[in-house]
Design an enzyme around this catalytic site. Structure first.
Site, PDB file in Angstrom:
ATOM      1  N   ALA A  76     -77.173  27.862  64.765  1.00 59.77           N
ATOM      2  CA  ALA A  76     -76.311  28.561  63.804  1.00 59.77           C
ATOM      3  C   ALA A  76     -75.994  27.720  62.575  1.00 59.77           C
ATOM      4  CB  ALA A  76     -74.992  28.954  64.496  1.00 59.77           C
ATOM      5  N   ASN A 133     -77.075  10.206  72.600  1.00 65.79           N
ATOM      6  CA  ASN A 133     -77.056  11.601  73.047  1.00 65.79           C
ATOM      7  C   ASN A 133     -78.108  12.407  72.284  1.00 65.79           C
ATOM      8  OD1 ASN A 133     -76.378  14.205  73.746  1.00 65.79           O
ATOM      9  ND2 ASN A 133     -74.356  14.171  72.782  1.00 65.79           N
ATOM     10  N   HIS A 182    -104.007  22.661  39.860  1.00 65.34           N
ATOM     11  CA  HIS A 182    -105.070  21.849  39.232  1.00 65.34           C
ATOM     12  C   HIS A 182    -104.636  20.409  38.992  1.00 65.34           C
ATOM     13  CE1 HIS A 182    -105.183  25.882  37.119  1.00 65.34           C
ATOM     14  NE2 HIS A 182    -103.938  25.547  36.903  1.00 65.34           N
TER      15      HIS A 182
HETATM   16  P1  TTP Z   1     -75.215  19.781  63.157  1.00 65.19           P
HETATM   17  O1  TTP Z   1     -76.411  18.900  63.013  1.00 65.19           O
HETATM   18  O2  TTP Z   1     -73.905  19.179  63.335  1.00 65.19           O
HETATM   19  O3  TTP Z   1     -75.142  20.767  61.926  1.00 65.19           O
HETATM   20  P2  TTP Z   1     -76.274  21.406  61.063  1.00 65.19           P
HETATM   21  O4  TTP Z   1     -77.511  21.639  61.854  1.00 65.19           O
HETATM   22  O5  TTP Z   1     -75.735  22.595  60.374  1.00 65.19           O
HETATM   23  O6  TTP Z   1     -76.641  20.297  59.979  1.00 65.19           O
HETATM   24  P3  TTP Z   1     -75.796  19.673  58.754  1.00 65.19           P
HETATM   25  O7  TTP Z   1     -74.889  18.659  59.358  1.00 65.19           O
HETATM   26  O8  TTP Z   1     -76.878  19.067  57.904  1.00 65.19           O
HETATM   27  O9  TTP Z   1     -75.085  20.770  58.013  1.00 65.19           O
HETATM   28  O10 TTP Z   1     -75.444  20.774  64.378  1.00 65.19           O
HETATM   29  C1  TTP Z   1     -76.059  20.415  65.585  1.00 65.19           C
HETATM   30  C2  TTP Z   1     -76.702  21.644  66.184  1.00 65.19           C
HETATM   31  O11 TTP Z   1     -75.694  22.597  66.545  1.00 65.19           O
HETATM   32  C3  TTP Z   1     -77.627  22.349  65.263  1.00 65.19           C
HETATM   33  O12 TTP Z   1     -78.701  22.829  66.041  1.00 65.19           O
HETATM   34  C4  TTP Z   1     -76.796  23.499  64.724  1.00 65.19           C
HETATM   35  C5  TTP Z   1     -75.857  23.815  65.852  1.00 65.19           C
HETATM   36  N1  TTP Z   1     -74.506  24.292  65.515  1.00 65.19           N
HETATM   37  C6  TTP Z   1     -74.146  25.574  65.859  1.00 65.19           C
HETATM   38  O13 TTP Z   1     -74.945  26.338  66.413  1.00 65.19           O
HETATM   39  N2  TTP Z   1     -72.872  25.989  65.578  1.00 65.19           N
HETATM   40  C7  TTP Z   1     -71.945  25.183  64.981  1.00 65.19           C
HETATM   41  O14 TTP Z   1     -70.800  25.619  64.767  1.00 65.19           O
HETATM   42  C8  TTP Z   1     -72.359  23.843  64.624  1.00 65.19           C
HETATM   43  C9  TTP Z   1     -71.388  22.913  63.939  1.00 65.19           C
HETATM   44  C10 TTP Z   1     -73.641  23.447  64.911  1.00 65.19           C
END
Ligand code: TTP
Length: 394
Positions: free
Chosen positions: A8, A161, A309
């Protein structure tokens, strides 16, 4: 085992490539990043998948719905990005009261380690790094995981992790955690509770790549392109030479005088040549174009983009609908040989790569005879005039 995939997030560190395309949909060797995650999870033992989508949710949902999966795949929408625990909580109504796996949808995991994870009890995937302070570090005592410390100054180990977990069924009742210091509801707080009530083991991963920043998207492509087997379904001239693991999809055209070295992926509708030199590891997106006297190396060119090109492009990423004018030259190496830096959320950060070129957001156009320096990011829609030298982001 039932599996939740987190997809998300907005992917702000991947900007400008995520201005309109959600990170899970960015191309990796011809498939969206999240599709690799789902395929690997199914191969490792996922019995059903619940994918949490949010930013540009429709694009992810449609891409997943368009594919045939061997197990049921459903999507749920997290309406606000309140954190990873909240994301799993959104998926919880779709889950049975059984143990479940959680994976980050923007991470590549090696297959054998993922299989090991799926055959474990409560567990967290771990990966050994040289700079643990930049990650969530696992606290391990007597072979048991006791918790995770976020970006500690004095890390207790160099095992971090990976964002891959096996939770016991009871964890479904623990998802309503409070906000962390950074204002998010974090899955690591749920893991903490699991560590206090169960024996949680660390499953070591041999390979792991968190594709959060542009050079990591390049690395993700290098990883998955290296796994390609040669396959030529497109229209290839007998006067072209394809060396090694090259995939040319049906509907792609390779003209006379072209040399393509693997690993390279040429998507449907792409047009290469005549007289172009494409070196691996390169992924050319649907309906992209590489023309006469272009040398292209270790790059990702997304759909509808053109390098028509007289251009050199190395170690670079072009978003969608980019056009590089004739004679555009991209630098990918510093004269002092130090790693190229790139701007991530306003800060210059080392890519750790001796060779890195440029990042172009969607719709960038360069005029003829431009010079683009190593580590330059061009924002979506940026214009570079004829003959300009670009040393800084714009
Ligand atoms: P993050 O790496 O923290 O967030 P992001 O993927 O949006 O990247 P950025 O920090 O560049 O904005 O998220 C870790 C994983 O969790 C990633 O797969 C996205 C997911 N996630 C969610 O599904 N819901 C959420 O509310 C958050 C914060 C993250």
């Amino acid at each position: 085992m039932q599996t939740v995939v987190l997809a998300a997030g907005k992917g702000t560190r991947m900007g400008p490539l995520t201005d309109t395309v959600p990170k899970p949909m960015l191309p990796v060797a011809g498939k969206p990043l999240v599709v690799h995650c789902l395929e690997d999870a199914i191969a490792a033992g996922a019995s059903r998948l619940v994918v949490v989508v949010g930013y540009e949710a429709d694009a992810v949902r449609e891409a997943l719905a368009d594919r045939d999966w061997d197990v049921p795949v459903t999507t749920v929408v997290q309406d606000e990005l309140r954190g990873t625990a909240d994301a799993v909580r959104t998926a919880a109504p779709e889950l049975a009261a059984e143990p479940f796996v959680v994976l980050n949808g923007d991470v590549l995991y090696d297959e054998a380690s993922l299989v090991e994870l799926y055959s474990s009890g409560p567990a967290v995937g771990s990966f050994r790094v040289d700079n643990p302070s930049a990650y969530g570090v696992l606290r391990i005592e007597d072979g048991r995981v006791r918790g995770v410390e976020e970006k500690p100054e004095n890390p207790q180990s160099n095992l971090v992790n990976t964002g891959a977990y096996v939770f016991p069924a009871a964890a479904l009742d623990w998802l309503a955690v409070g906000e962390s210091d950074r204002g998010e509801r974090e899955l690591t707080d749920v893991l903490q509770r699991a560590c206090e009530t169960d024996t949680v083991t660390a499953v070591p991963f041999d390979r792991w790549l968190d594709a959060g920043r542009p050079w990591e998207l390049l690395a993700a492509n290098e990883w998955k392109l290296a796994e390609l087997d040669r396959r030529i379904d497109g229209d290839v001239s007998p006067d072209a030479e394809l060396r090694g693991a090259v995939v040319v999809e049906a509907g792609a055209t390779v003209e006379p005088g072209v040399v393509i070295e693997g690993p390279t992926y040429v998507a449907e509708g792409a047009h290469v040549g005549p007289n172009a030199y494409v070196r691996g590891a390169t992924a050319l997106g649907p309906d992209s174009r590489v023309g006469h006297a272009v040398e292209l190396k270790n790059s990702v060119v997304m759909r509808d983009s053109a390098v028509p090109h007289l251009t050199y492009l190395g170690d670079s990423i072009l978003g969608r609908d980019v056009n590089l004018g004739a004679g555009t030259a991209v630098a990918n190496l510093r004269h002092d040989d130090s790693p190229v830096k790139l701007t991530v959320k306003g800060e210059r950060v080392s890519t750790g790569r001796r060779k890195f070129g440029i990042v172009c957001g969607d719709g960038v156009k360069t005029g003829i005879n431009c010079t683009l320096n190593a580590g330059v990011t061009l924002s979506s829609g940026a214009r570079v005039g004829p003959g300009e030298t670009v040393l800084r982001d714009r």
